[in-house]
Design an enzyme around this catalytic site. Structure first.
Site, short mmCIF file in Angstrom:
data_model
loop_
_atom_site.label_atom_id
_atom_site.label_comp_id
_atom_site.label_asym_id
_atom_site.label_seq_id
_atom_site.Cartn_x
_atom_site.Cartn_y
_atom_site.Cartn_z
N LYS A 77 38.87 40.26 32.35
CA LYS A 77 40.21 40.78 32.86
C LYS A 77 40.40 42.27 32.46
CE LYS A 77 42.90 36.42 32.33
NZ LYS A 77 43.27 36.20 33.82
N PHE A 80 36.11 48.01 32.52
CA PHE A 80 35.20 48.59 31.63
C PHE A 80 35.50 50.18 31.51
CE2 PHE A 80 31.41 45.54 30.94
CZ PHE A 80 32.38 44.38 30.96
N HIS A 94 31.35 39.86 40.84
CA HIS A 94 32.70 40.34 41.58
C HIS A 94 32.82 39.27 42.63
CE1 HIS A 94 35.84 42.06 43.41
NE2 HIS A 94 35.20 42.34 44.42
N TRP A 104 41.67 43.41 43.62
CA TRP A 104 42.36 42.02 43.45
C TRP A 104 42.01 41.14 44.16
CZ3 TRP A 104 45.06 40.85 38.62
CH2 TRP A 104 44.99 41.78 37.78
N PHE A 105 41.90 39.87 43.83
CA PHE A 105 41.83 38.78 44.66
C PHE A 105 41.56 38.75 46.18
CE2 PHE A 105 46.19 37.85 42.23
CZ PHE A 105 45.43 37.66 40.91
N ASP A 125 30.12 51.54 37.98
CA ASP A 125 30.22 52.79 37.65
C ASP A 125 31.82 52.84 37.27
OD1 ASP A 125 31.80 52.94 40.05
OD2 ASP A 125 30.33 53.60 41.14
N ASP A 129 35.05 47.74 41.08
CA ASP A 129 34.17 47.00 41.97
C ASP A 129 33.50 48.13 43.10
OD1 ASP A 129 35.48 44.91 40.94
OD2 ASP A 129 36.90 44.85 42.16
N ASN A 222 53.28 31.84 44.14
CA ASN A 222 53.21 33.05 44.66
C ASN A 222 54.38 33.53 45.72
OD1 ASN A 222 50.47 33.61 43.38
ND2 ASN A 222 49.44 32.61 44.98
#
Ligand code: 0FX
Length: 243
Positions: A77, A80, A94, A104-105, A125, A129, A222
């Site tokens: 979550k 990095f 991913h 996201w999603f 990096d 993603d 949602n």
């Protein structure tokens, strides 16, 4: 022998990961497991013997850098930090097909914008993603799929890649490919914006079905609208293929 740290907040994925990691001889790699400090329900992960890490703590980062050869994020979550990804080899598993709908999603956005979906294992990096792609697997989206259906297919594809390639990831026995294009990125704000249904929005019925199925994911509340009396009403879609 390589020392590998797995950082995961996803019980299903890390459970599977552990079964595959056990097939790798101890002379080749030793695996340790942790979850991120922002995980609000880490009970199951704690019960699996995992320890907590804070990617914002300088102390935790230095300890990772001095103790491990490789860090693998399997749905962590926390992002990095640059200091970590630039000091040690970090790999991300991913749930999206980079460079399409990074962030996201991914499956939610792929149902809407029709960009390809799948999973990607890539070097990390300092952008999200984003690093060079090591392995990818595309999955399909059927017209009756909700976000949950596609997500489950993506997680299954991630498990296949982990099973086929974990050993190669550890020993660095792979070639990687820089992303040819930057693709697109969606943040949590983009997702939240979608969930607030505009009852006056005009589009084709197909587009509206896509919007509602993209926001249907099991029990998650949602999509919603606010009715004339100020009530917040949640919406989910049920789709069923005849066969
Ligand atoms: O394991 P994961 O797919 O997500 C984790 C991290 O939480 C996430 O921050 C990180 N970007 C990702 C690589 O790894 O589990 P999740 O429960 O956060 O999300 C799974 C799916 O559930 C998501 O693709 C869409 C759906 N979902 C999730 C939340 C939190 C919803 O539809 N609504 C929601 O509010």
């Amino acid at each position: 022998m390589k020392k590998v740290l797995i950082v995961s907040d996803n019980v299903e994925l890390v459970t599977y990961f552990k079964t595959i990691a056990r097939t790798i001889p101890i002379e080749v790699a030793q695996f340790h497991y942790c979850y991120s400090v922002i995980n609000k329900s880490p009970r199951a992960l704690k019960e699996m013997g995992m320890f907590v890490v804070n990617m914002k703590s300088g102390h935790d980062i230095s300890s990772i850098v001095s103790n491990y050869d490789l860090v693998i994020s399997a749905h962590c979550k926390q992002i990095f930090p640059k200091t970590l990804v630039e000091s040690i080899r970090c790999i991300n598993i991913h749930p999206g097909l980079n460079p399409h709908n990074r962030g996201w999603f991914p499956q939610v956005f792929s149902i809407l914008n029709k960009k390809p979906i799948g999973c990607t294992i890539h070097l990390m990096d300092s952008e999200i993603d984003h690093g060079a792609i090591i392995y990818q697997k595309e999955v399909k989206i059927d017209s009756w799929d909700t976000s949950l259906d596609v997500y489950q297919r993506v997680v299954d594809a991630e498990k296949i890649l982990i099973k086929e390639h974990l050993s190669d990831l550890v020993t660095e026995n792979y070639t990687c490919k820089t992303m040819e294009i930057e693709g697109n990125y969606n943040g949590i704000r983009d997702f939240k914006h979608l969930t607030n249904l505009d009852l006056k929005h005009e589009a084709s019925l197909a587009e509206h079905i896509d919007l509602l199925r993209a926001l249907t994911h099991g029990d998650f509340k949602n999509a919603y609208f606010i009715d004339g009396k100020g009530n917040k009403v949640f919406v989910r879609l049920h789709l069923e293929n005849e066969q």
